[in-house]
Structures are given as C-alpha cells and as structure tokens.
Design a protein around this motif. Structure first.
Motif, PDB file in Angstrom:
ATOM      1  N   PHE A   1       0.839  -1.192   0.000  1.00  0.00           N
ATOM      2  CA  PHE A   1       0.000   0.000   0.000  1.00  0.00           C
ATOM      3  C   PHE A   1       0.875   1.244   0.000  1.00  0.00           C
ATOM      4  O   PHE A   1       1.912   1.292   0.663  1.00  0.00           O
ATOM      5  N   GLU A   2       0.451   2.250  -0.738  1.00  0.00           N
ATOM      6  CA  GLU A   2       1.212   3.486  -0.850  1.00  0.00           C
ATOM      7  C   GLU A   2       1.468   4.122   0.520  1.00  0.00           C
ATOM      8  O   GLU A   2       2.545   4.658   0.780  1.00  0.00           O
ATOM      9  N   ARG A   3       0.468   4.048   1.394  1.00  0.00           N
ATOM     10  CA  ARG A   3       0.623   4.659   2.726  1.00  0.00           C
ATOM     11  C   ARG A   3       1.519   3.842   3.650  1.00  0.00           C
ATOM     12  O   ARG A   3       1.880   4.315   4.733  1.00  0.00           O
ATOM     13  N   ASN A   4       1.887   2.639   3.260  1.00  0.00           N
ATOM     14  CA  ASN A   4       2.735   1.798   4.101  1.00  0.00           C
ATOM     15  C   ASN A   4       4.201   2.167   3.850  1.00  0.00           C
ATOM     16  O   ASN A   4       4.980   1.409   3.281  1.00  0.00           O
ATOM     17  N   THR A   5       4.563   3.366   4.305  1.00  0.00           N
ATOM     18  CA  THR A   5       5.884   3.909   4.020  1.00  0.00           C
ATOM     19  C   THR A   5       7.003   3.089   4.655  1.00  0.00           C
ATOM     20  O   THR A   5       8.092   3.007   4.096  1.00  0.00           O
ATOM     21  N   GLY A   6       6.738   2.461   5.783  1.00  0.00           N
ATOM     22  CA  GLY A   6       7.754   1.602   6.408  1.00  0.00           C
ATOM     23  C   GLY A   6       8.089   0.413   5.525  1.00  0.00           C
ATOM     24  O   GLY A   6       9.258   0.073   5.329  1.00  0.00           O
ATOM     25  N   ALA A   7       7.054  -0.221   4.965  1.00  0.00           N
ATOM     26  CA  ALA A   7       7.284  -1.358   4.066  1.00  0.00           C
ATOM     27  C   ALA A   7       8.000  -0.892   2.805  1.00  0.00           C
ATOM     28  O   ALA A   7       8.927  -1.562   2.328  1.00  0.00           O
ATOM     29  N   LEU A   8       7.592   0.244   2.270  1.00  0.00           N
ATOM     30  CA  LEU A   8       8.235   0.758   1.061  1.00  0.00           C
ATOM     31  C   LEU A   8       9.722   0.992   1.303  1.00  0.00           C
ATOM     32  O   LEU A   8      10.569   0.580   0.489  1.00  0.00           O
TER      33      LEU A   8
END
Length: 149
Positions: free
Chosen positions: A110-117
C-alpha cells in the motif's frame, strides 16, 4: 537475530500465521478496513496460501512463529513479522531466502505503508507501477515493486 530459525511452514502453522497477519496489519496499517474474520484468515492461510505458495516461517527459541513469507511464481504474496520482532532482521532473512530461490520477484504494498516501502527499497526493490487501489479489496492506493538479479 541468530536464535530465530527459518523453516518451511506447515498446515500446523496456519493459525499462527493468520494471527501474525491480523496483528501486524492492525499495528502497521490501522487505516485498513477489517474485511475478514479471524476464522476466514485461518482458512485462507490453510486452503490457499499454504497450498499454493512456498511458505517459510521464522520461529523463536520456543518454536513460536514470529513471522512468515509466502512466495511463488515470481511473487511475494505475504511478508509479515510480529511488531515486537520487527527491525531485528527477520523480514530481511525471510526475503533473502525468497530471493535465493527466485531470479526475480514482484510484490504489492500500500502506498501509505511507508515503512514497508522503505524496507523493500533497501532490499533492492523498485516501484514500477502505482494504482488508485481500484483492484484491491481495501480500495487503497498501492504500489507494484520489482526486484531482479
């Protein structure tokens, strides 16, 4: 995290993996709707994920599953680590094993999952597509990432 061992998950691990999926999503992605029951998650892990994917579990000293990765046919379909065990290298170890077995991998986050990104980019993945989320259950903007040798 040398005391964590990585081994193939079995049907006996389905409930633990489903619990990790739910716990991690609630902790890291609190904005997502809760679309499935805990029982549906266990059935999904048992009937689909463990049947269709290669699933590796990260187990602590007591043999408790603290994280897992499900991958196959060039895709990482799930990678979850319990909140208390994140940032200890477990996700990296799970992903490295998938990368050892595959010449290229894709995944959605997900775009909002900045930690995963940030995590995936640090592991060599690049964003190759952005969507508005019309194709996912949550209707949440997402990113397609890709890694290859």
């Amino acid at each position: 995290m040398s005391r964590i061992r990585i081994e193939p998950a079995t049907a006996a691990n389905a409930a633990e993996c489903a619990s990790i999926l739910r716990t991690t999503r609630k902790h890291s992605l609190p904005y997502l709707p809760d679309l499935h029951t805990a029982e549906e998650d266990v059935r999904f892990l048992s009937d689909r994920v463990l049947a269709d994917d290669r699933v590796l579990a990260a187990l602590d000293e007591a043999g408790k599953v603290v994280g897992f990765i499900a991958f196959g046919r060039g895709w990482v379909n799930h990678l979850y680590v319990l909140p208390g065990f994140q940032r200890l290298g477990i996700g990296r170890r799970l992903l490295e094993e998938a990368k050892r077995q595959c010449s290229g991998l894709k995944l959605w986050t997900f775009e909002r999952n900045t930690g995963a990104l940030r995590f995936y980019e640090s592991q060599g993945f690049s964003v190759v597509k952005r969507t508005e989320g019309t194709e996912n259950e949550e209707k949440e903007p997402d990113l397609l990432l890709q890694w290859g040798r």
